[in-house]
Design a protein around this motif. Structure first.
Motif, PDB file in Angstrom:
ATOM      1  N   SER A  28       0.829  -1.321   0.043  1.00 49.36           N
ATOM      2  CA  SER A  28       0.027   0.094  -0.220  1.00 49.36           C
ATOM      3  C   SER A  28       0.584   1.205   0.548  1.00 49.36           C
ATOM      4  O   SER A  28       0.694   2.143   0.082  1.00 49.36           O
ATOM      5  CB  SER A  28      -0.931  -0.158   1.350  1.00 49.36           C
ATOM      6  N   ALA A  29       2.004   1.175   0.391  1.00 45.80           N
ATOM      7  CA  ALA A  29       2.369   2.087   0.263  1.00 45.80           C
ATOM      8  C   ALA A  29       3.236   2.567  -0.780  1.00 45.80           C
ATOM      9  O   ALA A  29       4.362   3.790  -1.033  1.00 45.80           O
ATOM     10  CB  ALA A  29       4.258   1.518   1.069  1.00 45.80           C
ATOM     11  N   SER A  30       3.313   1.729  -1.998  1.00 44.80           N
ATOM     12  CA  SER A  30       3.625   2.229  -3.713  1.00 44.80           C
ATOM     13  C   SER A  30       2.919   3.252  -4.136  1.00 44.80           C
ATOM     14  O   SER A  30       1.372   3.402  -4.161  1.00 44.80           O
ATOM     15  CB  SER A  30       3.558   0.900  -4.250  1.00 44.80           C
ATOM     16  N   ASN A  31       3.874   4.314  -4.439  1.00 38.72           N
ATOM     17  CA  ASN A  31       3.182   5.336  -5.062  1.00 38.72           C
ATOM     18  C   ASN A  31       3.713   5.929  -6.013  1.00 38.72           C
ATOM     19  O   ASN A  31       3.310   6.823  -6.856  1.00 38.72           O
ATOM     20  CB  ASN A  31       4.027   6.361  -4.069  1.00 38.72           C
ATOM     21  N   TYR A  32       4.350   4.684  -7.061  1.00 37.68           N
ATOM     22  CA  TYR A  32       5.258   5.444  -9.040  1.00 37.68           C
ATOM     23  C   TYR A  32       5.140   3.922  -9.207  1.00 37.68           C
ATOM     24  O   TYR A  32       5.154   2.850  -8.612  1.00 37.68           O
ATOM     25  CB  TYR A  32       6.070   5.508  -8.345  1.00 37.68           C
ATOM     26  N   PHE A  33       4.020   3.924 -10.648  1.00 36.59           N
ATOM     27  CA  PHE A  33       3.351   3.113 -11.586  1.00 36.59           C
ATOM     28  C   PHE A  33       3.708   3.372 -12.580  1.00 36.59           C
ATOM     29  O   PHE A  33       3.078   4.256 -13.577  1.00 36.59           O
ATOM     30  CB  PHE A  33       2.331   2.698 -11.313  1.00 36.59           C
ATOM     31  N   PRO A  34       5.053   2.902 -12.769  1.00 39.12           N
ATOM     32  CA  PRO A  34       5.317   2.838 -14.490  1.00 39.12           C
ATOM     33  C   PRO A  34       5.189   1.933 -15.275  1.00 39.12           C
ATOM     34  O   PRO A  34       5.044   0.351 -14.612  1.00 39.12           O
ATOM     35  CB  PRO A  34       7.047   3.032 -14.384  1.00 39.12           C
ATOM     36  N   THR A  92       6.621  -1.072  -9.897  1.00 41.40           N
ATOM     37  CA  THR A  92       6.255  -0.174  -8.177  1.00 41.40           C
ATOM     38  C   THR A  92       6.995   0.542  -7.830  1.00 41.40           C
ATOM     39  O   THR A  92       8.294   0.060  -7.677  1.00 41.40           O
ATOM     40  CB  THR A  92       5.048  -0.627  -7.918  1.00 41.40           C
ATOM     41  N   SER A  93       6.803   1.057  -6.867  1.00 40.42           N
ATOM     42  CA  SER A  93       7.926   1.771  -6.640  1.00 40.42           C
ATOM     43  C   SER A  93       7.090   2.587  -4.890  1.00 40.42           C
ATOM     44  O   SER A  93       6.334   3.290  -5.343  1.00 40.42           O
ATOM     45  CB  SER A  93       8.783   2.927  -6.826  1.00 40.42           C
ATOM     46  N   GLY A  94       8.586   2.466  -3.961  1.00 34.92           N
ATOM     47  CA  GLY A  94       6.914   2.680  -3.244  1.00 34.92           C
ATOM     48  C   GLY A  94       7.967   3.534  -2.099  1.00 34.92           C
ATOM     49  O   GLY A  94       7.915   4.228  -0.902  1.00 34.92           O
ATOM     50  N   GLY A  95       8.751   4.973  -3.491  1.00 35.17           N
ATOM     51  CA  GLY A  95       8.876   6.433  -2.478  1.00 35.17           C
ATOM     52  C   GLY A  95      10.608   6.016  -2.639  1.00 35.17           C
ATOM     53  O   GLY A  95      10.805   6.879  -3.012  1.00 35.17           O
ATOM     54  N   LYS A  98      13.833   2.569  -6.295  1.00 33.87           N
ATOM     55  CA  LYS A  98      13.763   1.120  -6.800  1.00 33.87           C
ATOM     56  C   LYS A  98      12.466  -0.131  -6.886  1.00 33.87           C
ATOM     57  O   LYS A  98      11.408   1.126  -6.657  1.00 33.87           O
ATOM     58  CB  LYS A  98      14.271  -0.583  -5.312  1.00 33.87           C
ATOM     59  N   LEU A  99      12.323  -0.495  -8.206  1.00 31.21           N
ATOM     60  CA  LEU A  99      11.196  -0.929  -8.908  1.00 31.21           C
ATOM     61  C   LEU A  99      11.003  -1.835  -8.620  1.00 31.21           C
ATOM     62  O   LEU A  99      11.918  -3.204  -9.076  1.00 31.21           O
ATOM     63  CB  LEU A  99      11.676  -0.072 -10.809  1.00 31.21           C
ATOM     64  N   THR A 100       9.596  -2.692  -8.702  1.00 29.77           N
ATOM     65  CA  THR A 100       9.575  -3.634  -8.802  1.00 29.77           C
ATOM     66  C   THR A 100       8.569  -4.090  -9.858  1.00 29.77           C
ATOM     67  O   THR A 100       7.652  -3.463 -10.220  1.00 29.77           O
ATOM     68  CB  THR A 100       9.091  -4.450  -7.241  1.00 29.77           C
ATOM     69  N   PHE A 101       9.015  -5.309 -10.739  1.00 29.05           N
ATOM     70  CA  PHE A 101       8.040  -5.929 -12.586  1.00 29.05           C
ATOM     71  C   PHE A 101       7.356  -6.549 -11.787  1.00 29.05           C
ATOM     72  O   PHE A 101       7.745  -7.502 -11.013  1.00 29.05           O
ATOM     73  CB  PHE A 101       9.714  -5.870 -12.998  1.00 29.05           C
ATOM     74  N   GLY A 102       6.701  -6.504 -12.754  1.00 32.47           N
ATOM     75  CA  GLY A 102       5.244  -7.455 -13.023  1.00 32.47           C
ATOM     76  C   GLY A 102       5.578  -8.535 -14.122  1.00 32.47           C
ATOM     77  O   GLY A 102       7.248  -8.525 -14.727  1.00 32.47           O
ATOM     78  N   THR A 103       5.344  -9.656 -14.790  1.00 30.12           N
ATOM     79  CA  THR A 103       6.026 -10.453 -15.455  1.00 30.12           C
ATOM     80  C   THR A 103       6.078 -10.561 -16.334  1.00 30.12           C
ATOM     81  O   THR A 103       6.616 -11.042 -17.815  1.00 30.12           O
ATOM     82  CB  THR A 103       5.307 -11.949 -14.566  1.00 30.12           C
TER      83      THR A 103
ATOM     84  N   ALA B 101      13.429   4.699 -14.398  1.00 29.78           N
ATOM     85  CA  ALA B 101      15.056   4.081 -14.840  1.00 29.78           C
ATOM     86  C   ALA B 101      15.365   4.261 -16.475  1.00 29.78           C
ATOM     87  O   ALA B 101      14.132   3.759 -17.063  1.00 29.78           O
ATOM     88  CB  ALA B 101      14.733   2.679 -13.872  1.00 29.78           C
ATOM     89  N   PHE B 102      16.272   4.243 -16.947  1.00 27.69           N
ATOM     90  CA  PHE B 102      16.331   4.223 -17.828  1.00 27.69           C
ATOM     91  C   PHE B 102      16.915   2.900 -18.016  1.00 27.69           C
ATOM     92  O   PHE B 102      18.957   2.840 -17.507  1.00 27.69           O
ATOM     93  CB  PHE B 102      17.297   5.816 -18.640  1.00 27.69           C
TER      94      PHE B 102
END
Lengths: 111, 112
Positions: A28-34, A92-95, A98-103, B101-102
Motif C-alpha cells: 500500500s506504500a507504492s506511489n509510483y506506477f510506470p 511499482t515503487s514505494g518512494g 527501486k522498481l518491482t516489475f510484473g512478469t 529508470a533508463f
C-alpha cells in the motif's frame, strides 16, 4: 516485499482494436506506477507513468489508470498498430529508487 | 548522448569461469541498477547503487558482486558462473530519489 501480478501474459488483437493490460500490487506504500515497452533485442523503455495522487493519465494513444483502493492499475492502448507489438511490463515503487516489475505481457497486433 | 551502454552484448561462459559485465551512463545519474530477465519472471533486481560509493543487495544477489567504479560506471561480476545464471542482464540508471529508470540494451549470457 512488494508483489506485482500482471495479466494477461499474452494478448493478441487486430490492428485498430484496443488493448488492456492489468496489474495488481500488494504494498500500500507504492506511489509510483510506470509502464515499460520492450522491443525484441532491446532494453525496456518507459512509455508512461502515473503517481498515486492521479487517477488517470493519457499520452496520445496510451493511457494508464490507477485504483489505489483496489491496488490495481492498467495500461490502455487504443487504435493499435503493428509497431505496438512488444512486451509490456508494469512496475511499482514505494518512494525509493527501486522498481518491482510484473512478469510481462507479450502484445501482438495482427494485420 | 548514448544513455546507458552495456558491454558485451553477448557472452558464452563455461561453468566455473568468471567474467565482469560493464555498464556506463552519461546522464549524470546518481543511482544505478543491475537486473536479470528470465522468461516468465519479469525483471528482478540483483544489486543497486543509490549513489557513488554505496551498493546494496536486491532480490537475487547470490552469486554476484558489484563495483561502483565512479559516478558513471557500475560493473557486475560473476566469480564462478553457473548454468542458473544464464539470463539477459540489464543495467539501468535513474536520478536520485526518482524511480524512472533508463535501461541499457542488455547482455545475453549463456553458461554451459
Amino acid at each position: 516485499g512488494e508483489n506485482v501480478e500482471q495479466h494477461p501474459s499474452t494478448l493478441s488483437v487486430q490492428e485498430g482494436d484496443s488493448a488492456v493490460i492489468k496489474c495488481t500490487y500488494s504494498d500500500s506504500a507504492s506511489n509510483y506506477f510506470p509502464w515499460y515497452k520492450q522491443e525484441l533485442g532491446k532494453g525496456p523503455q518507459l512509455i508512461i507513468d502515473i503517481r498515486s495522487n492521479v487517477g488517470e493519465k493519457k499520452d496520445q494513444r496510451i493511457a494508464v489508470t490507477l485504483n489505489k483502493t483496489a491496488k490495481h492499475f492498467s495500461l490502455h492502448i487504443t487504435e493499435t498498430q503493428p509497431e505496438d507489438s512488444a512486451v509490456y511490463f508494469c512496475a511499482t515503487s514505494g518512494g525509493g529508487n527501486k522498481l518491482t516489475f510484473g512478469t510481462g505481457t507479450q502484445l501482438k497486433v495482427e494485420l | 548522448n548514448a544513455g546507458v551502454t552495456q558491454t558485451p552484448k553477448f557472452q558464452v561462459l563455461k561453468t566455473g569461469q568468471s567474467m565482469t559485465l560493464q555498464c556506463a551512463q552519461d546522464m549524470n545519474h546518481n543511482s544505478m541498477y543491475w537486473y536479470r530477465q528470465d522468461p516468465g519472471m519479469g525483471l528482478r533486481l540483483i544489486y543497486y547503487s543509490a549513489s557513488e560509493g554505496t551498493t546494496d543487495k536486491g532480490e537475487v544477489p547470490n552469486g554476484y558482486n558489484v563495483s561502483r567504479l565512479n559516478k558513471r560506471e557500475f560493473s557486475l561480476r560473476l566469480e564462478s558462473a553457473a548454468p542458473s545464471q544464464t539470463s539477459v542482464y540489464f543495467c539501468a540508471s535513474s536520478e536520485s530519489g526518482r524511480a524512472e529508470a533508463f535501461f541499457g540494451q542488455g547482455t545475453r549470457l549463456t553458461v554451459v
